[in-house]
Design a protein around this motif. Sequence first.
Motif, PDB file in Angstrom:
ATOM      1  N   PRO A 143       1.519   7.811   1.255  1.00 28.52           N
ATOM      2  CA  PRO A 143       1.727   9.271   0.623  1.00 28.52           C
ATOM      3  C   PRO A 143       2.439  10.238   1.274  1.00 28.52           C
ATOM      4  O   PRO A 143       2.999  11.148   0.765  1.00 28.52           O
ATOM      5  CB  PRO A 143       0.217   9.758   0.292  1.00 28.52           C
ATOM      6  N   THR A 189       0.911  -1.343   0.028  1.00 31.56           N
ATOM      7  CA  THR A 189      -0.144  -0.053  -0.045  1.00 31.56           C
ATOM      8  C   THR A 189       0.720   1.312  -0.218  1.00 31.56           C
ATOM      9  O   THR A 189       2.023   1.445   0.491  1.00 31.56           O
ATOM     10  CB  THR A 189      -0.699   0.096   1.149  1.00 31.56           C
ATOM     11  N   TRP A 190       0.349   2.181  -0.714  1.00 26.62           N
ATOM     12  CA  TRP A 190       1.015   3.687  -0.798  1.00 26.62           C
ATOM     13  C   TRP A 190       1.290   4.138   0.492  1.00 26.62           C
ATOM     14  O   TRP A 190       0.313   4.277   1.214  1.00 26.62           O
ATOM     15  CB  TRP A 190       0.748   4.514  -1.823  1.00 26.62           C
ATOM     16  N   LEU A 210       6.279   2.483  -0.772  1.00 28.98           N
ATOM     17  CA  LEU A 210       5.187   1.363  -0.908  1.00 28.98           C
ATOM     18  C   LEU A 210       5.677   0.772   0.573  1.00 28.98           C
ATOM     19  O   LEU A 210       6.720   0.063   0.727  1.00 28.98           O
ATOM     20  CB  LEU A 210       5.469   0.555  -1.936  1.00 28.98           C
ATOM     21  N   THR A 258      -2.991   9.061  -6.229  1.00 25.16           N
ATOM     22  CA  THR A 258      -2.579   8.016  -5.449  1.00 25.16           C
ATOM     23  C   THR A 258      -3.841   6.926  -5.190  1.00 25.16           C
ATOM     24  O   THR A 258      -4.502   7.338  -4.355  1.00 25.16           O
ATOM     25  CB  THR A 258      -1.629   8.403  -4.558  1.00 25.16           C
ATOM     26  N   ARG A 307       7.447   6.757  -9.022  1.00 28.84           N
ATOM     27  CA  ARG A 307       6.259   6.353  -9.509  1.00 28.84           C
ATOM     28  C   ARG A 307       6.110   7.181 -11.086  1.00 28.84           C
ATOM     29  O   ARG A 307       5.124   6.747 -11.911  1.00 28.84           O
ATOM     30  CB  ARG A 307       5.105   7.083  -8.904  1.00 28.84           C
ATOM     31  N   VAL A 335       6.210  10.700   0.664  1.00 36.50           N
ATOM     32  CA  VAL A 335       6.469  11.286  -0.606  1.00 36.50           C
ATOM     33  C   VAL A 335       7.718  12.283  -0.896  1.00 36.50           C
ATOM     34  O   VAL A 335       7.578  13.188  -0.023  1.00 36.50           O
ATOM     35  CB  VAL A 335       5.453  11.730  -1.790  1.00 36.50           C
ATOM     36  N   MET A 348       7.666   7.856  -4.068  1.00 36.94           N
ATOM     37  CA  MET A 348       6.858   7.423  -2.990  1.00 36.94           C
ATOM     38  C   MET A 348       7.004   6.048  -2.511  1.00 36.94           C
ATOM     39  O   MET A 348       7.191   4.984  -3.073  1.00 36.94           O
ATOM     40  CB  MET A 348       5.331   7.380  -3.434  1.00 36.94           C
TER      41      MET A 348
END
Length: 266
Positions: A79, A76-77, A102, A139, A121, A82, A100
């Motif tokens: 955010p 899952t990102w 993960l 995102t 990304r 980033v 970003m």
Amino acid sequence: MGFLRIGWLPAVAAVAGVALAVTAGNWQTRRAAGKIALQTHMAEAARAVPVDLGSDPLRILKADALRYRHVRLAGTWWPEGVIYLENRTHQGGAGMFVLMPLRVMPAAEAVAPAALVLVNRGWLARDGRERTRIGPYVTPAGPVTVEGVVLDHEPKLLELGQSAPPRLGTLWQNLDYDAYRQASGQAPVPLVIRQDATSGDGRDGLLRDWPEAGAGIAEQIGKHQGYAFQWYGLATLLAGLTIFFELKKRRAGPVAPADPSQDPSS
């Protein structure tokens, strides 16, 4: 003419110069050979079947052995973690890379810790009026699967002077893993996944038409080979000039000593 005998001082200077030039030529040749091997490895890795890392943090932590390979991983990102690498161009336009993290969580029954992997990304155009303004992009929330190429890091740009400690969510000149750990309080895996153009739904507002693997290395190989040729040529020139001038001196013969009994004014 007899055996060629060169004075000790010119001989030492010539040997030292030739040895130095040959050493420099050999060094450039080795660098070219190393770049050729890297180019071959990157081309073979690009053709290989992607390695499925899944959501296994232990395999991801060992992903440094998969440099330049295509991999697939799930997570899952994050955010909030980033960062944006500025001054990156695309088709002549100014912009930035969106890096970003993960977050890869292990299965419920696993004992391995979670892994944090930085993913490039894609490229985002810079705002024409305000350099630090970040344009919109999407995102995805929830679990995602990412495919990309494993890199040590994104190519670095020249930095002048000492900048303030960078913060998350801002423009960075280059990725520094130690600086990222200090800014985030997290320890990402020391590598970058450059996300493939075919990874994702293509509607996130980011461009991922990356250059081919090994692009630019051929130019570096040519430079090293050219420098090696110049150094070997210099070694040949030094040796040749030394022999030429010694032969010329011997053909001229010894200089006759002046007769003191003759008055040149008479």
